[in-house]
Each structure stands twice: as structure tokens, then as C-alpha cells.
Design an enzyme around this catalytic site. Sequence first.
Site, mmCIF file in Angstrom:
data_model
loop_
_atom_site.group_PDB
_atom_site.id
_atom_site.type_symbol
_atom_site.label_atom_id
_atom_site.label_comp_id
_atom_site.label_asym_id
_atom_site.label_seq_id
_atom_site.Cartn_x
_atom_site.Cartn_y
_atom_site.Cartn_z
ATOM 1 N N PRO A 108 -3.016 -5.928 -5.591
ATOM 2 C CA PRO A 108 -2.650 -4.767 -4.771
ATOM 3 C C PRO A 108 -3.318 -4.849 -3.409
ATOM 4 O O PRO A 108 -4.281 -5.593 -3.211
ATOM 5 C CB PRO A 108 -3.210 -3.596 -5.588
ATOM 6 C CG PRO A 108 -4.404 -4.174 -6.284
ATOM 7 C CD PRO A 108 -4.045 -5.611 -6.585
ATOM 8 N N ASP A 109 -2.819 -4.066 -2.465
ATOM 9 C CA ASP A 109 -3.482 -3.958 -1.172
ATOM 10 C C ASP A 109 -4.854 -3.312 -1.372
ATOM 11 O O ASP A 109 -5.026 -2.421 -2.203
ATOM 12 C CB ASP A 109 -2.622 -3.104 -0.232
ATOM 13 C CG ASP A 109 -3.110 -3.153 1.200
ATOM 14 O OD1 ASP A 109 -4.073 -2.427 1.516
ATOM 15 O OD2 ASP A 109 -2.538 -3.919 1.992
ATOM 16 N N TRP A 118 0.793 -1.214 0.000
ATOM 17 C CA TRP A 118 0.000 0.000 0.000
ATOM 18 C C TRP A 118 0.830 1.271 0.000
ATOM 19 O O TRP A 118 0.319 2.343 -0.307
ATOM 20 C CB TRP A 118 -0.900 0.020 1.246
ATOM 21 C CG TRP A 118 -0.146 -0.300 2.514
ATOM 22 C CD1 TRP A 118 -0.011 -1.526 3.098
ATOM 23 C CD2 TRP A 118 0.605 0.614 3.332
ATOM 24 N NE1 TRP A 118 0.775 -1.439 4.222
ATOM 25 C CE2 TRP A 118 1.160 -0.141 4.402
ATOM 26 C CE3 TRP A 118 0.856 1.982 3.282
ATOM 27 C CZ2 TRP A 118 1.955 0.439 5.384
ATOM 28 C CZ3 TRP A 118 1.643 2.562 4.254
ATOM 29 C CH2 TRP A 118 2.176 1.793 5.293
ATOM 30 N N ASN A 119 2.116 1.185 0.339
ATOM 31 C CA ASN A 119 2.866 2.421 0.568
ATOM 32 C C ASN A 119 3.293 3.120 -0.720
ATOM 33 O O ASN A 119 3.363 4.342 -0.778
ATOM 34 C CB ASN A 119 4.080 2.156 1.455
ATOM 35 C CG ASN A 119 5.047 1.169 0.838
ATOM 36 O OD1 ASN A 119 4.653 0.137 0.285
ATOM 37 N ND2 ASN A 119 6.330 1.462 0.920
ATOM 38 N N GLU A 178 12.325 -2.113 12.564
ATOM 39 C CA GLU A 178 11.864 -1.157 11.553
ATOM 40 C C GLU A 178 10.629 -0.418 12.073
ATOM 41 O O GLU A 178 9.663 -1.040 12.518
ATOM 42 C CB GLU A 178 11.528 -1.889 10.254
ATOM 43 C CG GLU A 178 11.100 -0.971 9.122
ATOM 44 C CD GLU A 178 10.793 -1.714 7.835
ATOM 45 O OE1 GLU A 178 10.994 -1.139 6.754
ATOM 46 O OE2 GLU A 178 10.341 -2.885 7.920
ATOM 47 N N GLU A 217 11.278 -8.016 -2.215
ATOM 48 C CA GLU A 217 11.876 -6.842 -1.586
ATOM 49 C C GLU A 217 11.142 -6.632 -0.267
ATOM 50 O O GLU A 217 9.930 -6.406 -0.256
ATOM 51 C CB GLU A 217 11.777 -5.591 -2.444
ATOM 52 C CG GLU A 217 12.629 -4.471 -1.841
ATOM 53 C CD GLU A 217 12.280 -3.091 -2.317
ATOM 54 O OE1 GLU A 217 11.463 -2.444 -1.637
ATOM 55 O OE2 GLU A 217 12.820 -2.672 -3.346
ATOM 56 N N LEU A 218 11.895 -6.682 0.820
ATOM 57 C CA LEU A 218 11.294 -6.741 2.148
ATOM 58 C C LEU A 218 11.663 -5.509 2.970
ATOM 59 O O LEU A 218 11.826 -4.430 2.429
ATOM 60 C CB LEU A 218 11.708 -8.060 2.812
ATOM 61 C CG LEU A 218 11.455 -9.307 1.929
ATOM 62 C CD1 LEU A 218 11.989 -10.563 2.578
ATOM 63 C CD2 LEU A 218 9.981 -9.441 1.581
ATOM 64 N N SER A 236 6.518 -7.113 3.963
ATOM 65 C CA SER A 236 7.228 -7.402 5.204
ATOM 66 C C SER A 236 8.122 -8.630 5.071
ATOM 67 O O SER A 236 7.876 -9.531 4.263
ATOM 68 C CB SER A 236 6.220 -7.636 6.338
ATOM 69 O OG SER A 236 5.568 -8.892 6.181
#
EC number: 1.2.1.79
Length: 531
Positions: free
Chosen positions: A196-197, A171-172, A400, A268-269, A247
Amino acid sequence: MTTVIPQPAGTASSTSSERALPVELVKRLAARAVAGGAPSVEVAAPATGSKIVDLPQSSIEDIDKAFATARIAQREWAARPIGERTAIFKRFHDLILSEQSEILDILQIETGKARTHAFDEVGDVAINARYYANASKSLLESRGRNGLLLFLTQVNEIKRPKGVVTIISPWNCPLALSASDAIPALIAGNAVISRPDNQTALTALWANELAERAGLPAGVWQVVLGRGSNIGGELISRADYVDYTGSTATGRHIAAQAASRLIGYSLELGGKNPMLVLADADIKKSAEGAIRACFSSAGQLCESMERIYVHTEAYDAFVKAFLAEVAKMELGADLAYNSDMGSLTFDRQLTAVSAHVEDARAKGATVLAGGKARPELGPYFYEPTVLADVTPEMSVYRDETFGPVVSIYRVDSDAEAIEQANDTSYGLNACIFTRDTSRGRTIAAQLNSGAVNINEGFIAAWGSVDAPSGGLGDSGTGRRHGSEGILKYVDSQTIAAQHLLPVAPLPGMSDETWASTMTFALRAMRFLGVK
């Protein structure tokens, strides 16, 4: 149904640009999803809490339909010449720039970010569309390779699309991390199923619609909707390749699922990214760069800096300059270029950010700036926050945050800065500020990070899409961008044609004579430097 984002009160700019998502636009985009077989979910605007849409959700039957359609469409799509496929994304590039106003509104309303940070995503997609439209032909073309026997074995390597690629995006950065990952997969001849979210699904659906307007055949790129816990496993069980951004915990789970099917994946986390300010750094440029590095998209970027290590000779001047820049920041999410940082996107993000700051405060950290929510601006606004005196027992030290919080540490040497920067299980991004770029490159090579920016926070490396982007350690595996960003979506096939003589003893030749002949030939090729 109309959604309006009003100008927030308080620290926002005094000029307002009130605009709305038209009801017809929201309905049209929601209808594009392969969804409706499961109960819908309500999505609200983070900056105001106002309802955006009742979003349809995909059932298992919807997912089966999407994949069945994709497999038929993919065969015809892959048969098209590469020039036809790339031409579509050249048009897509032009459309996204010419019609950016609409997607900027959608991005801001769905995420709560400032308009300038929404534009970062528009630029990202345009750059990737241009790059892969221009570079893909040479990256995907058939290549001659050296054969076993000189002149007698002719070898070609060809690239074959994986088939149907599942892209699970967060979502970011909902435009960049859905469209920019889909572009190379599609150009390579694959079909794509995007998930997508829910919070930012309209953004991905808008990009999907724009691609079809540019000429992409229907069915080649489809969007399904649902929580990952509900449909993620279904998507992975049907895909030929999985691309995931999100995540670390979920990434591990996806990797295990993909591995059980022996399909490829790219992940990619998370990140806990360090910024190094060396003794010779330009203080003004470092402070300004830190604002972009730490607070873009309210710190909700995997690439954001959450730790700053400052050489003791520069520490006092840098902290003073950085805090002065933070104090000038204006918060707001109205639909205009008049704020420096927007809202967090979810209540859970606000809770996590607040918990990190309060835990640090309770254990002795000093809050140099910010440190509190701003509910008068909107439900999830939180001030850009700078902490000092952070110690290992505090959650913010190692975990994080994924929000507008950064901790500053004083170091006595470059060696100490490198050691502290590498004291993490993550390895996604880092940055170094120094007047001596040669020295910066030397230090960069010692940082355990997939990318290192010198005199910029993250956009220099991220935007240089001819180079790969990805993480080390708990930050993931695989790469987007560059040749790796498209070659991950294809399989290499070797075609070898043997001419005149077989790779075997000639009639009447003994195996021993054959072995002696081959021994001589191998020595000769070594002497001649044959590869």
C-alpha cells in the site's frame, strides 16, 4: 502518540465528533508490516497536518523474507478445499461490517475524506467478499471439455493458482483497492504480497489483520512498505502476477517490467471521465447525481467525472440546479456523517488542482463555483469547483485533475456529446443522464469506456461486482470484478486422456489411409454440429 481530527471551522457542520486513533492501535498495525530494515517515514493526517505515525519501511531483505514465507504458506493454502477458503471470507465480510467504526476512523484520518465516502470503501469490500465467497467455487471448478475424438478423448480443464501475487495499491481508496483485490487472489489459492501507499498503510494493515482474525493463515497475505521507486521493481521481480492501480505513467513502467519476465499483470490507471446530460434528462436527479459523480472523495477517484456535456435544451436548467447543489455542500473531515466532502490528501494534489484552475482562469475560463483553497479548514482543503468556457489550450481540458474540479460544456446534439466524450486517450468510466434508458444504452455502446452508468455517476457499475470493471486505452488493461476478476489470478491447465485408440494410424494402416479416415471423420463432425 494520539491523533485527533477536530471539527474544521467554516463550512463544516456545527456538530462535532472528536475521536482519536489509540496509540496501541497504531503501534499494533504498524508492527504487522514486514518492514523495519529501512529508515521509517513520518505520515501526517491531511485534514490537520498532525502526525499519525513513524511508519517502518521494508528493505530488500524484508521483501526476500516476505516472499520466502509466502511461497511456503501458499502451497499449504492452495491445498485447502475451496469451501474452507471461502468460509474465511464469509467471516471476513461479517467482521468488516460489524467493526466498521474503527476502519472508518482510520480511513478518514489517513485520507482526509468525508465519512460517507469512507463508508463507500467498507461497502465495496463487503460486497466483494460476499460475491467471491459465493461465486468462486463454480468459477474455479474443474470443467469437462470436448475432446479431439468423440468418446475417445476425455478432456478436463483445471485452474491452478499463479503462486504469489503482488498487489500495489494507491492512497485514494486504500481499503477497497487493497482488500477487494486481494480477496479473489486469495480465494483462488494464491498468496498475496501487498504494497500500500505509505500515506494509507494503516488501512491496508487493518484489513490484513482482520483477514487473519477471520481465519486466514499467517503468511498467506503479507504487507510490505516503501515508496514504489524504492521497492516496486523488487516486488515485480519476485512475483508471479502483478495487480496495480495508479497513474498511467507508472502503469506503463510496470507493464514493461512484467512483460520482460513474461508474467501477467492487471492495470487500472487514470481517467478523464465524461458525463452526458441529454435533452430529456431529469434535471434535479442529474444535478444531484453530478455531485456524487464529481466530488466523492474530493474528486480523487479514477472513476470521477471531470467533464460534463449538456444538451443545449437542458443546459441552463442543469447549470442552475447543479450550482445550487454545489452551494449546499459542507466541507469537513470530522469523524461523523456531517460533511459532504473532505480534504485532498497531499500538498501535491492541492498544487495540481490549483494549477489547473488558475491556468484555466488565466486563459479565459469562467469559474462558476469554488475555485480556491480553504486553508482555514485544513492544509489541503479545496472548494468543489465548476468551470465553464474551457478550451483545448487549457490544461484542465485534457489532463486528469484528480480533484474536485469539473468543466461543463454545451452541446447541440447527442452525436456531438458522443464525439466530445470520446475525444480523450482515456477510457475508464462514463455516465449518461436521460429519462429514456433504452436511448441511454444505445449511446453508452458508442462511448469508448470500460464502464458506462445510466442515471448514476459511477457506483452503479462499480458496485455491480458480478460484471467486470476496468479501462480502455490509457486507462489500463485487465479487469477486476466478475469472473475475470478471479480468473486472472489462475492459470488454466488442460488434461487430456486418450482411450482405446491412439491419435495415430492403426497397425498396418498407411499414413494416406489415416489422413483419408480423419478427413471423413472431420466432415462427419462438421455435419453433426460437433463443437
